[in-house]
Design a protein around this motif. Structure first.
Motif, PDB file in Angstrom:
ATOM      1  N   PHE A 246      39.907  42.232  47.751  1.00 52.18           N
ATOM      2  CA  PHE A 246      40.561  41.475  46.684  1.00 52.18           C
ATOM      3  C   PHE A 246      42.075  41.641  46.760  1.00 52.18           C
ATOM      4  O   PHE A 246      42.833  40.658  46.707  1.00 52.18           O
ATOM      5  N   ALA A 247      42.529  42.873  46.903  1.00 47.88           N
ATOM      6  CA  ALA A 247      43.968  43.136  46.995  1.00 47.88           C
ATOM      7  C   ALA A 247      44.565  42.484  48.239  1.00 47.88           C
ATOM      8  O   ALA A 247      45.685  41.948  48.197  1.00 47.88           O
ATOM      9  N   GLU A 248      43.824  42.496  49.333  1.00 45.70           N
ATOM     10  CA  GLU A 248      44.325  41.889  50.571  1.00 45.70           C
ATOM     11  C   GLU A 248      44.456  40.378  50.444  1.00 45.70           C
ATOM     12  O   GLU A 248      45.441  39.784  50.886  1.00 45.70           O
ATOM     13  N   GLU A 249      43.476  39.754  49.812  1.00 48.48           N
ATOM     14  CA  GLU A 249      43.545  38.304  49.615  1.00 48.48           C
ATOM     15  C   GLU A 249      44.707  37.940  48.702  1.00 48.48           C
ATOM     16  O   GLU A 249      45.419  36.956  48.948  1.00 48.48           O
ATOM     17  N   LEU A 250      44.914  38.721  47.647  1.00 45.27           N
ATOM     18  CA  LEU A 250      46.060  38.484  46.770  1.00 45.27           C
ATOM     19  C   LEU A 250      47.372  38.602  47.539  1.00 45.27           C
ATOM     20  O   LEU A 250      48.261  37.755  47.410  1.00 45.27           O
TER      21      LEU A 250
END
Length: 309
Positions: A246-250
């Protein structure tokens, strides 16, 4: 029970909202960070971009407006109606020191007579539904009885109550007795907002106030993403891999619209200042992330976390 995502200025913009929804789901309605009206209701391009329907595909979104001028509110609401929205939310809760002195947000609560006239005008002239997000007073909870008498005069789509005063900001205990008073005396649908970080707390609110059908959560979703979410993800939100993805996609989506390492790192550090609570070693992770000066250093920290998982 419907679950609403509270607006958080500078955090829950369209990139965050749509990314969060794609990973976790479970949110019935998202609310935009407040749009501050100016020059007859005309918004900044950045604010317009955030509420454009094409940037919020697949989610139910309600734009939030902050102003103390009814004409500006009406013009902004009409603009949002033209964009396809059928509801706007009035911000009477923001406690920021840059907002309150202008008589906006929770600063409006200091002038109940003026607020009453404002509400009378916008409810007479607004072409779409209006919900309200409010605190229970400016200085003391005792102010709320008078405020509720005012709110009860108008057909509020949803009255979202954060049971703290402006002076209490986001700290200290909430005032359940004041929400209880609202629950027993309101003429409008109610929504509870404040300090919900687990499903157990959400269920407690539902049990205590069975006639309300919605709960608004903000920082709880940042600290524990997905704790209210898709049944298929039940329990999985605690896995590092899901949160790291999730953090990487953000990060990747922010990188498409931000320029340079500094603003991108700011966004990621802001995210991790909350999301660290989902990890048993979150304080240590955040300490390492805070030290990052360039995005490559941040990427190295995340890579190490993935290896550990």
């Amino acid at each position: 029970m419907k679950y609403l995502f509270a607006p958080l200025e500078g955090i829950t913009g369209y990139i965050f909202r749509t990314t969060y929804d794609s990973f976790f789901g479970g949110i019935d309605t998202y609310y935009t960070p407040f749009v501050t009206t100016r020059d007859g209701g005309i918004m900044k391009n950045k604010e317009k971009k955030d509420i454009m329907p094409e940037n919020n595909s697949g989610i139910n979104l309600v734009p939030q407006i902050m102003t103390a001028k009814s004409d500006e509110f009406i013009q902004a609401a009409k603009h949002m109606e033209d964009m396809g929205y059928r509801e706007v939310n009035l911000n009477l809760g923001c406690p920021s020191g840059t907002v309150v002195p202008k008589g906006k947000g929770s600063g409006f609560l200091r002038e109940p007579e003026k607020l009453d006239l404002f509400l009378e005008d916008i409810y007479n002239r607004c072409p779409i539904d209006i919900s309200i997000k409010t605190r229970i007073g400016f200085d003391t909870p005792e102010e709320f009885e008078n405020l509720l008498e005012i709110y009860n005069k108008y057909p509020i789509k949803l009255l979202i109550i954060h049971p703290r005063t402006r002076q209490e900001m986001y700290t200290g205990n909430i005032h359940p007795e004041t929400f209880e008073y609202a629950y027993k005396n309101t003429k409008n649908p109610l929504c509870y907002n404040g300090d919900i970080t687990t499903m157990e707390k959400a269920n407690e609110i539902q049990k205590k106030y069975p006639d309300i059908d919605s709960i608004m959560i903000g920082r709880g979703y940042l600290r524990f993403p997905g704790f209210v979410g898709n049944a298929d993800l039940k329990g999985n939100y605690q896995k590092k891999t899901l949160l790291l993805d999730f953090a990487e996609e953000l990060k990747n989506r922010y990188a498409e619209v931000l320029y340079g390492d500094r603003p991108l790192l700011f966004k990621m550090k802001e995210l991790w200042s909350h999301m660290k609570d989902s990890f048993s070693d979150g304080d240590e992770i955040f300490k390492r992330i805070k030290k990052c000066k360039i995005i490559n250093e941040y990427d190295s920290v995340i890579t190490q976390l993935k290896i550990q998982e």
